[in-house]
Scaffold this motif. Structure first.
Motif, PDB file in Angstrom:
ATOM      1  N   GLY A 121     -12.913  20.944  -1.858  1.00  0.00           N
ATOM      2  CA  GLY A 121     -11.901  21.801  -2.471  1.00  0.00           C
ATOM      3  C   GLY A 121     -10.508  21.221  -2.433  1.00  0.00           C
ATOM      4  N   LYS A 122     -10.298  20.125  -1.702  1.00  0.00           N
ATOM      5  CA  LYS A 122      -8.992  19.494  -1.614  1.00  0.00           C
ATOM      6  C   LYS A 122      -8.983  18.193  -2.401  1.00  0.00           C
ATOM      7  CE  LYS A 122      -7.545  21.416   2.852  1.00  0.00           C
ATOM      8  NZ  LYS A 122      -6.992  21.078   4.184  1.00  0.00           N
ATOM      9  N   THR A 123      -7.807  17.672  -2.667  1.00  0.00           N
ATOM     10  CA  THR A 123      -7.649  16.409  -3.385  1.00  0.00           C
ATOM     11  C   THR A 123      -6.799  15.447  -2.568  1.00  0.00           C
ATOM     12  OG1 THR A 123      -5.708  17.268  -4.552  1.00  0.00           O
ATOM     13  CG2 THR A 123      -7.849  17.498  -5.652  1.00  0.00           C
ATOM     14  N   ILE A 124      -6.989  14.157  -2.826  1.00  0.00           N
ATOM     15  CA  ILE A 124      -6.219  13.136  -2.120  1.00  0.00           C
ATOM     16  C   ILE A 124      -4.865  12.977  -2.800  1.00  0.00           C
ATOM     17  CG2 ILE A 124      -6.084  10.693  -1.540  1.00  0.00           C
ATOM     18  CD1 ILE A 124      -9.022  10.634  -1.149  1.00  0.00           C
ATOM     19  N   THR A 125      -3.826  13.277  -2.080  1.00  0.00           N
ATOM     20  CA  THR A 125      -2.462  13.138  -2.576  1.00  0.00           C
ATOM     21  C   THR A 125      -1.791  11.953  -1.891  1.00  0.00           C
ATOM     22  OG1 THR A 125      -1.610  14.628  -0.871  1.00  0.00           O
ATOM     23  CG2 THR A 125      -2.328  15.626  -2.957  1.00  0.00           C
ATOM     24  N   GLY A 126      -0.576  11.656  -2.314  1.00  0.00           N
ATOM     25  CA  GLY A 126       0.162  10.578  -1.678  1.00  0.00           C
ATOM     26  C   GLY A 126       0.401  10.853  -0.202  1.00  0.00           C
ATOM     27  N   GLU A 127       0.664  12.111   0.123  1.00  0.00           N
ATOM     28  CA  GLU A 127       0.884  12.492   1.527  1.00  0.00           C
ATOM     29  C   GLU A 127      -0.391  12.314   2.344  1.00  0.00           C
ATOM     30  OE1 GLU A 127       2.396  16.404   4.110  1.00  0.00           O
ATOM     31  OE2 GLU A 127       2.173  16.490   1.920  1.00  0.00           O
ATOM     32  N   TYR A 128      -1.522  12.731   1.762  1.00  0.00           N
ATOM     33  CA  TYR A 128      -2.786  12.618   2.480  1.00  0.00           C
ATOM     34  C   TYR A 128      -3.145  11.153   2.712  1.00  0.00           C
ATOM     35  CZ  TYR A 128      -7.662  13.557   3.724  1.00  0.00           C
ATOM     36  OH  TYR A 128      -8.876  13.641   4.386  1.00  0.00           O
ATOM     37  N   TYR A 129      -2.981  10.334   1.667  1.00  0.00           N
ATOM     38  CA  TYR A 129      -3.317   8.918   1.795  1.00  0.00           C
ATOM     39  C   TYR A 129      -2.370   8.215   2.756  1.00  0.00           C
ATOM     40  CZ  TYR A 129      -4.865   4.275   0.398  1.00  0.00           C
ATOM     41  OH  TYR A 129      -5.379   2.997   0.402  1.00  0.00           O
ATOM     42  N   SER A 130      -1.127   8.666   2.799  1.00  0.00           N
ATOM     43  CA  SER A 130      -0.180   8.105   3.760  1.00  0.00           C
ATOM     44  C   SER A 130      -0.661   8.339   5.186  1.00  0.00           C
ATOM     45  CB  SER A 130       1.204   8.731   3.555  1.00  0.00           C
ATOM     46  OG  SER A 130       2.120   8.259   4.525  1.00  0.00           O
ATOM     47  N   GLY A 131      -1.213   9.530   5.431  1.00  0.00           N
ATOM     48  CA  GLY A 131      -1.764   9.822   6.757  1.00  0.00           C
ATOM     49  C   GLY A 131      -2.958   8.937   7.084  1.00  0.00           C
ATOM     50  N   LEU A 132      -3.775   8.626   6.076  1.00  0.00           N
ATOM     51  CA  LEU A 132      -4.922   7.750   6.310  1.00  0.00           C
ATOM     52  C   LEU A 132      -4.461   6.345   6.693  1.00  0.00           C
ATOM     53  CD1 LEU A 132      -7.412   8.684   3.417  1.00  0.00           C
ATOM     54  CD2 LEU A 132      -7.445   9.440   5.787  1.00  0.00           C
ATOM     55  N   LEU A 133      -3.394   5.862   6.052  1.00  0.00           N
ATOM     56  CA  LEU A 133      -2.888   4.527   6.373  1.00  0.00           C
ATOM     57  C   LEU A 133      -2.357   4.457   7.805  1.00  0.00           C
ATOM     58  CD1 LEU A 133      -1.044   3.596   3.045  1.00  0.00           C
ATOM     59  CD2 LEU A 133      -3.330   2.910   3.805  1.00  0.00           C
ATOM     60  N   ALA A 167       3.063   6.754   0.041  1.00  0.00           N
ATOM     61  CA  ALA A 167       1.989   5.874   0.485  1.00  0.00           C
ATOM     62  C   ALA A 167       2.449   4.423   0.528  1.00  0.00           C
ATOM     63  CB  ALA A 167       0.783   6.024  -0.436  1.00  0.00           C
ATOM     64  N   VAL A 168       3.222   3.993  -0.474  1.00  0.00           N
ATOM     65  CA  VAL A 168       3.718   2.615  -0.512  1.00  0.00           C
ATOM     66  C   VAL A 168       4.676   2.357   0.649  1.00  0.00           C
ATOM     67  CG1 VAL A 168       5.063   0.952  -1.856  1.00  0.00           C
ATOM     68  CG2 VAL A 168       3.416   2.441  -3.013  1.00  0.00           C
ATOM     69  N   GLU A 169       5.543   3.320   0.929  1.00  0.00           N
ATOM     70  CA  GLU A 169       6.478   3.159   2.047  1.00  0.00           C
ATOM     71  C   GLU A 169       5.734   3.111   3.378  1.00  0.00           C
ATOM     72  OE1 GLU A 169       9.182   6.381   1.680  1.00  0.00           O
ATOM     73  OE2 GLU A 169      10.355   5.458   0.054  1.00  0.00           O
ATOM     74  N   THR A 170       4.703   3.930   3.535  1.00  0.00           N
ATOM     75  CA  THR A 170       3.915   3.925   4.768  1.00  0.00           C
ATOM     76  C   THR A 170       3.197   2.600   4.953  1.00  0.00           C
ATOM     77  OG1 THR A 170       3.575   6.315   4.636  1.00  0.00           O
ATOM     78  CG2 THR A 170       2.048   5.070   6.018  1.00  0.00           C
ATOM     79  N   ALA A 171       2.643   2.054   3.882  1.00  0.00           N
ATOM     80  CA  ALA A 171       1.967   0.758   3.961  1.00  0.00           C
ATOM     81  C   ALA A 171       2.938  -0.332   4.403  1.00  0.00           C
ATOM     82  CB  ALA A 171       1.354   0.413   2.601  1.00  0.00           C
ATOM     83  N   ASP A 172       4.170  -0.267   3.907  1.00  0.00           N
ATOM     84  CA  ASP A 172       5.180  -1.260   4.302  1.00  0.00           C
ATOM     85  C   ASP A 172       5.563  -1.085   5.768  1.00  0.00           C
ATOM     86  OD1 ASP A 172       7.160  -3.356   3.511  1.00  0.00           O
ATOM     87  OD2 ASP A 172       8.575  -1.789   4.110  1.00  0.00           O
ATOM     88  N   GLN A 173       5.695   0.163   6.214  1.00  0.00           N
ATOM     89  CA  GLN A 173       6.038   0.429   7.613  1.00  0.00           C
ATOM     90  C   GLN A 173       4.936  -0.039   8.561  1.00  0.00           C
ATOM     91  OE1 GLN A 173       6.814   4.628   7.690  1.00  0.00           O
ATOM     92  NE2 GLN A 173       8.701   4.481   6.461  1.00  0.00           N
ATOM     93  N   CYS A 174       3.685   0.080   8.104  1.00  0.00           N
ATOM     94  CA  CYS A 174       2.562  -0.324   8.955  1.00  0.00           C
ATOM     95  C   CYS A 174       2.331  -1.832   8.947  1.00  0.00           C
ATOM     96  CB  CYS A 174       1.286   0.381   8.504  1.00  0.00           C
ATOM     97  SG  CYS A 174       1.287   2.171   8.762  1.00  0.00           S
TER      98      CYS A 174
END
Length: 254
Positions: A121-133, A167-174
């Motif tokens: 019932g949920k969808t993958i958003t930029g916020e959700y994917y950022s948490g996965l990273l 998500a792009v900013e999180t990937a750069d931070q990681c």
């Protein structure tokens, strides 16, 4: 004199037309043959022509058929091809699924690093994917010591959640380096041409009682694959990218 009785006929002009024809000596009730567009295009000749074109090229479009046969009504024809004398193909009855689960999988040449199963019932958003990273970074520290220090190359497709600013900013931070990926090219992503096709073969035809049962089956399959399976899948990326360059961006089937 010929009398015409038009009982319950509201169209007076039609009655007048036939009265005039009868008075002029035309006593037949059938229309005379005339040139022009036929009342129906379903003739033996047209059916044979269309059937021959479809057999020559199974991928021919309705627009192309209309152009080849000069039958404009084909543009609005059914997308289901069948011979007039044959019965329509049987359609399987679709049964409602008991549930679905979205799998996000991160892996390298040594195997699975992290999996995530999204609630139905949920969808993958930029916020959700950022948490996965962010979770992925923690798993790399725990499972792949020294990988972050040496540098991590992240290859994912161009889904909106992957391209989101957060998500792009999180990937750069990681500390991840995102590899370029052409849009609409699942044939160049290792998960699409290596991991998931083999996974689907193993669970094809199986029925699961619930979501937990399905997740257990997936995790068992991931663990059952050896290191060679994952390393070979990633090594194919270079060869497939080179084929894409050689074919000037055309889709790769194999």
């Amino acid at each position: 004199m010929v009398e015409v009785y038009a009982e319950k006929c509201p169209n007076y002009s039609t009655v007048t037309h036939w009265v005039r024809k009868f008075k002029s000596g035309f006593l037949s009730e059938m229309d005379e043959p005339r040139e022009g567009r036929p009342t129906s295009v379903v003739t033996e000749k047209n059916v044979s022509t269309v059937e021959g074109l479809v057999k020559q090229d199974r991928r021919i479009t309705v627009k192309q058929l209309a152009s080849e046969t000069r039958i404009s009504s084909l543009k609005n024809a059914s997308m289901q091809w069948k011979i007039p004398s044959s019965s329509p193909p049987k359609k399987a009855k679709v049964t409602q699924s008991s549930g679905k689960v979205m799998l996000s999988c991160f892996w390298d040449c040594e195997g699975i690093i992290m999996t995530d199963y999204m609630v139905m019932g949920k969808t993958i958003t930029g916020e959700y994917y950022s948490g996965l990273l962010k979770r992925l970074r923690s798993e790399l520290v725990r499972r792949r010591r020294g990988k972050l220090r040496n540098g991590v190359l992240l290859l994912h497709d161009n889904a909106p959640a992957h391209r989101a600013r957060q998500a792009v900013e999180t990937a750069d931070q990681c500390g991840y380096e995102i590899l370029p990926h052409p849009p609409y090219s699942p044939d160049l992503a290792p998960s699409d041409f290596c991991l998931f096709p083999n996974l689907k073969k193993s669970i094809k035809g199986r029925r699961f009682e619930d979501i937990e049962d399905a997740i257990s089956a997936l995790e068992e399959w991931f663990q059952a694959q050896n290191d060679t399976f994952y390393s070979q899948g990633l090594l194919k990326v270079k060869d497939r990218w080179q084929k894409c360059v050689t074919m000037q961006g055309d889709y790769l089937e194999k």
